[in-house]
Each structure stands twice: as structure tokens, then as C-alpha cells.
Design a protein around this motif. Structure first.
Motif, PDB file in Angstrom:
ATOM      1  N   ALA A   1      38.186  41.684  44.589  1.00  0.00           N
ATOM      2  CA  ALA A   1      36.844  42.262  44.509  1.00  0.00           C
ATOM      3  C   ALA A   1      36.112  41.621  43.334  1.00  0.00           C
ATOM      4  O   ALA A   1      36.647  41.548  42.225  1.00  0.00           O
ATOM      5  CB  ALA A   1      36.914  43.770  44.315  1.00  0.00           C
ATOM      6  N   ASP A   2      34.933  41.113  43.602  1.00  0.00           N
ATOM      7  CA  ASP A   2      34.051  40.584  42.565  1.00  0.00           C
ATOM      8  C   ASP A   2      32.859  41.529  42.446  1.00  0.00           C
ATOM      9  O   ASP A   2      32.181  41.788  43.437  1.00  0.00           O
ATOM     10  CB  ASP A   2      33.564  39.181  42.931  1.00  0.00           C
ATOM     11  N   VAL A   3      32.625  42.042  41.249  1.00  0.00           N
ATOM     12  CA  VAL A   3      31.557  43.012  41.020  1.00  0.00           C
ATOM     13  C   VAL A   3      30.651  42.498  39.907  1.00  0.00           C
ATOM     14  O   VAL A   3      31.119  42.181  38.813  1.00  0.00           O
ATOM     15  CB  VAL A   3      32.133  44.398  40.624  1.00  0.00           C
ATOM     16  N   LEU A   4      29.358  42.411  40.184  1.00  0.00           N
ATOM     17  CA  LEU A   4      28.364  42.006  39.197  1.00  0.00           C
ATOM     18  C   LEU A   4      27.426  43.187  38.967  1.00  0.00           C
ATOM     19  O   LEU A   4      26.854  43.717  39.914  1.00  0.00           O
ATOM     20  CB  LEU A   4      27.565  40.791  39.694  1.00  0.00           C
ATOM     21  N   GLN A   5      27.295  43.605  37.714  1.00  0.00           N
ATOM     22  CA  GLN A   5      26.388  44.701  37.361  1.00  0.00           C
ATOM     23  C   GLN A   5      25.411  44.213  36.300  1.00  0.00           C
ATOM     24  O   GLN A   5      25.817  43.643  35.289  1.00  0.00           O
ATOM     25  CB  GLN A   5      27.158  45.912  36.834  1.00  0.00           C
ATOM     26  N   ILE A   6      24.116  44.453  36.554  1.00  0.00           N
ATOM     27  CA  ILE A   6      23.060  44.042  35.638  1.00  0.00           C
ATOM     28  C   ILE A   6      22.058  45.190  35.512  1.00  0.00           C
ATOM     29  O   ILE A   6      21.661  45.777  36.519  1.00  0.00           O
ATOM     30  CB  ILE A   6      22.324  42.788  36.161  1.00  0.00           C
TER      31      ILE A   6
ATOM     32  N   GLY B   1      16.545  43.094  31.265  1.00  0.00           N
ATOM     33  CA  GLY B   1      17.682  43.934  31.643  1.00  0.00           C
ATOM     34  C   GLY B   1      19.012  43.218  31.522  1.00  0.00           C
ATOM     35  O   GLY B   1      19.997  43.782  31.056  1.00  0.00           O
ATOM     36  N   SER B   2      19.060  41.937  31.941  1.00  0.00           N
ATOM     37  CA  SER B   2      20.321  41.204  31.859  1.00  0.00           C
ATOM     38  C   SER B   2      20.723  40.950  30.411  1.00  0.00           C
ATOM     39  O   SER B   2      21.912  40.818  30.106  1.00  0.00           O
ATOM     40  CB  SER B   2      20.240  39.891  32.641  1.00  0.00           C
ATOM     41  N   ASP B   3      19.740  40.883  29.499  1.00  0.00           N
ATOM     42  CA  ASP B   3      20.064  40.737  28.077  1.00  0.00           C
ATOM     43  C   ASP B   3      20.571  42.054  27.495  1.00  0.00           C
ATOM     44  O   ASP B   3      21.290  42.065  26.506  1.00  0.00           O
ATOM     45  CB  ASP B   3      18.839  40.286  27.275  1.00  0.00           C
ATOM     46  N   PHE B   4      20.185  43.170  28.129  1.00  0.00           N
ATOM     47  CA  PHE B   4      20.628  44.480  27.659  1.00  0.00           C
ATOM     48  C   PHE B   4      22.084  44.724  28.049  1.00  0.00           C
ATOM     49  O   PHE B   4      22.892  45.131  27.232  1.00  0.00           O
ATOM     50  CB  PHE B   4      19.719  45.574  28.222  1.00  0.00           C
ATOM     51  N   TYR B   5      22.443  44.438  29.328  1.00  0.00           N
ATOM     52  CA  TYR B   5      23.836  44.590  29.749  1.00  0.00           C
ATOM     53  C   TYR B   5      24.075  43.863  31.063  1.00  0.00           C
ATOM     54  O   TYR B   5      23.350  44.060  32.035  1.00  0.00           O
ATOM     55  CB  TYR B   5      24.226  46.062  29.925  1.00  0.00           C
ATOM     56  N   THR B   6      25.098  43.023  31.077  1.00  0.00           N
ATOM     57  CA  THR B   6      25.569  42.344  32.278  1.00  0.00           C
ATOM     58  C   THR B   6      27.091  42.381  32.266  1.00  0.00           C
ATOM     59  O   THR B   6      27.717  42.153  31.238  1.00  0.00           O
ATOM     60  CB  THR B   6      25.096  40.872  32.321  1.00  0.00           C
ATOM     61  N   SER B   7      27.669  42.665  33.430  1.00  0.00           N
ATOM     62  CA  SER B   7      29.122  42.696  33.556  1.00  0.00           C
ATOM     63  C   SER B   7      29.519  42.007  34.852  1.00  0.00           C
ATOM     64  O   SER B   7      29.012  42.339  35.927  1.00  0.00           O
ATOM     65  CB  SER B   7      29.614  44.147  33.577  1.00  0.00           C
ATOM     66  N   ALA B   8      30.413  41.033  34.750  1.00  0.00           N
ATOM     67  CA  ALA B   8      30.972  40.349  35.924  1.00  0.00           C
ATOM     68  C   ALA B   8      32.476  40.595  35.906  1.00  0.00           C
ATOM     69  O   ALA B   8      33.184  40.139  35.013  1.00  0.00           O
ATOM     70  CB  ALA B   8      30.666  38.863  35.871  1.00  0.00           C
ATOM     71  N   GLN B   9      32.940  41.364  36.892  1.00  0.00           N
ATOM     72  CA  GLN B   9      34.352  41.757  36.942  1.00  0.00           C
ATOM     73  C   GLN B   9      35.013  41.177  38.189  1.00  0.00           C
ATOM     74  O   GLN B   9      34.384  41.077  39.237  1.00  0.00           O
ATOM     75  CB  GLN B   9      34.486  43.272  36.982  1.00  0.00           C
ATOM     76  N   GLN B  10      36.295  40.842  38.050  1.00  0.00           N
ATOM     77  CA  GLN B  10      37.077  40.434  39.212  1.00  0.00           C
ATOM     78  C   GLN B  10      38.395  41.194  39.181  1.00  0.00           C
ATOM     79  O   GLN B  10      39.070  41.242  38.158  1.00  0.00           O
ATOM     80  CB  GLN B  10      37.357  38.935  39.224  1.00  0.00           C
ATOM     81  N   TYR B  11      38.715  41.811  40.320  1.00  0.00           N
ATOM     82  CA  TYR B  11      39.960  42.550  40.480  1.00  0.00           C
ATOM     83  C   TYR B  11      40.799  41.837  41.530  1.00  0.00           C
ATOM     84  O   TYR B  11      40.315  41.574  42.630  1.00  0.00           O
ATOM     85  CB  TYR B  11      39.700  43.976  40.976  1.00  0.00           C
ATOM     86  N   ASN B  12      42.044  41.513  41.190  1.00  0.00           N
ATOM     87  CA  ASN B  12      42.985  40.931  42.144  1.00  0.00           C
ATOM     88  C   ASN B  12      44.184  41.861  42.235  1.00  0.00           C
ATOM     89  O   ASN B  12      44.802  42.181  41.218  1.00  0.00           O
ATOM     90  CB  ASN B  12      43.456  39.546  41.686  1.00  0.00           C
ATOM     91  N   THR B  13      44.489  42.299  43.448  1.00  0.00           N
ATOM     92  CA  THR B  13      45.578  43.242  43.659  1.00  0.00           C
ATOM     93  C   THR B  13      46.486  42.724  44.767  1.00  0.00           C
ATOM     94  O   THR B  13      46.003  42.326  45.832  1.00  0.00           O
ATOM     95  CB  THR B  13      45.032  44.626  44.061  1.00  0.00           C
ATOM     96  N   ARG B  14      47.799  42.765  44.531  1.00  0.00           N
ATOM     97  CA  ARG B  14      48.777  42.320  45.528  1.00  0.00           C
ATOM     98  C   ARG B  14      49.903  43.341  45.582  1.00  0.00           C
ATOM     99  O   ARG B  14      50.377  43.807  44.544  1.00  0.00           O
ATOM    100  CB  ARG B  14      49.330  40.954  45.118  1.00  0.00           C
ATOM    101  N   GLN B  15      50.344  43.683  46.804  1.00  0.00           N
ATOM    102  CA  GLN B  15      51.446  44.610  46.974  1.00  0.00           C
ATOM    103  C   GLN B  15      52.358  44.125  48.098  1.00  0.00           C
ATOM    104  O   GLN B  15      51.882  43.701  49.154  1.00  0.00           O
ATOM    105  CB  GLN B  15      50.946  46.022  47.308  1.00  0.00           C
ATOM    106  N   VAL B  16      53.658  44.197  47.857  1.00  0.00           N
ATOM    107  CA  VAL B  16      54.671  43.863  48.848  1.00  0.00           C
ATOM    108  C   VAL B  16      55.613  45.061  48.920  1.00  0.00           C
ATOM    109  O   VAL B  16      56.018  45.597  47.882  1.00  0.00           O
ATOM    110  CB  VAL B  16      55.456  42.597  48.445  1.00  0.00           C
TER     111      VAL B  16
END
Length: 186
Positions: free
Chosen positions: A46-51, A66-81
Motif C-alpha cells: 500500500a502506498d499512501v500520500l497525504q498532503i 499546504g504541502s509545506d505544512f505537512y506531507t507524508s508518503a508512506q509505503q506498507y509491505n506485508t507478507r504472510q505464509v
């Protein structure tokens, strides 16, 4: 400050990809012993961009974007076996006993690149978590008539957690200094 008719929003864009596969092998129903065995695999990103969005707040936008006030780019990688199995013994037409087991391994990595005044500057945090466990299941069934079933079941459960990133040191340095900390507590 904001005027009474102004508002600040957060724009959030998400891209989610998931691949999941489960394979099962089951016995024919109606035998004295029934079984189900199998394996499970899941891989998600999951790639999540918040501005922050100041479009509806011209007075705030005049001071800072707004982007100078707060920007967040997150990546979640999940694996299950996982591997699982369940076996049922039909003692007679009234009683059956089931035992099951599920063993798994779970890995997750979260990466967050954040910036802006609200974040206390620019920061990158990476969190890794992995876990493995085995859960058990037991079931006793009593069927006194074709329309009635009494049972007792005991089973274990598990819910995956995830890593949490560090709080940006610059955002809380004064409070940490006051408490005598040189780093953000874990």
C-alpha cells in the motif's frame, strides 16, 4: 488564523495491491476421518500520500502552502505464509471430535517520508516487524437428532500488528529536554 468560513482538508491518495492464494486438500465427506490440509500466501503493498490542502483556507494559504505544512508518503509491505490442517474423527452418528492447527510467519515493513512544519522538518522512518505463531483449535460435536447440534469449541486467535515509526525528534525536542531525554523513547 483561519476565518470562520474557512476549512483545512487533507488530501489522501492510496494505491493498494494484493495477491492472495490459498490451496486446500480435503477428504471426501462421510468418512470416519475427515481432513483439510493446505497452505496460504499473501503479499500486499500500500502506498499512501497525504498532503494538507489549504484550497478552502485562503488566509492560511497566503502564509504557507499546504504541502509545506505537512506531507507524508508512506509505503506498507506485508507478507504472510501459513500452513494449516484440521482432522475430524466421527466416533459414531452422534459424536465427532476435531483438532486443528495453523502455523504462520508474518513480515511487515513500513516506510514513512514526512515533511513540513507540522512534522517538525523532514524525517524518514522505517519500521520492521515479523512474527510467527501456531494456533490450535478443538471442537466436540454432539448431534442428538438430525435437527439439533450441541458443540463446544476452543480456539486461539491472532491479529497482526505493525511497526510504529519514530516520532520526529525536532517536533518534540523542547519537551524531551525538559524531561531529561536526549532521544525519543521507544
Amino acid at each position: 488564523g483561519l476565518q470562520p468560513d474557512e476549512g483545512v482538508g487533507v488530501r489522501s491518495d492510496t494505491d493498494f495491491e494484493l495477491f492472495t492464494q490459498e490451496v486446500r486438500l480435503a477428504s471426501n465427506a462421510g468418512e470416519r476421518f475427515d481432513y483439510v490440509v493446505g497452505g496460504f500466501y499473501s503479499n500486499a503493498t500500500a502506498d499512501v500520500l497525504q498532503i494538507f490542502d489549504f484550497v478552502q483556507a485562503p488566509s492560511a494559504g497566503a502564509v504557507q502552502d499546504g504541502s509545506d505544512f505537512y506531507t507524508s508518503a508512506q509505503q506498507y509491505n506485508t507478507r504472510q505464509v501459513a500452513a494449516f490442517g484440521e482432522f475430524t474423527f466421527h466416533a459414531n452418528e452422534y459424536f465427532s471430535f476435531t483438532a486443528g492447527l495453523r502455523a504462520f510467519e508474518f513480515n511487515q515493513r513500513n516506510t514513512n517520508h514526512a515533511s513540513g512544519t507540522l512534522n517538525g522538518g523532514t524525517s524518514t522512518t522505517v519500521g520492521d516487524v515479523s512474527s510467527s505463531s501456531t494456533q490450535q483449535k478443538y471442537l466436540v460435536e454432539f448431534k442428538p437428532t438430525s435437527e439439533n447440534l450441541l458443540y463446544a469449541q476452543a480456539s486461539q486467535g491472532y491479529r497482526n500488528g505493525g511497526p510504529t515509526g519514530d516520532f520526529p525528534l525536532a517536533a518534540c525536542q523542547a519537551a524531551l529536554d525538559e524531561l531529561g531525554y536526549t532521544t525519543v523513547p521507544k
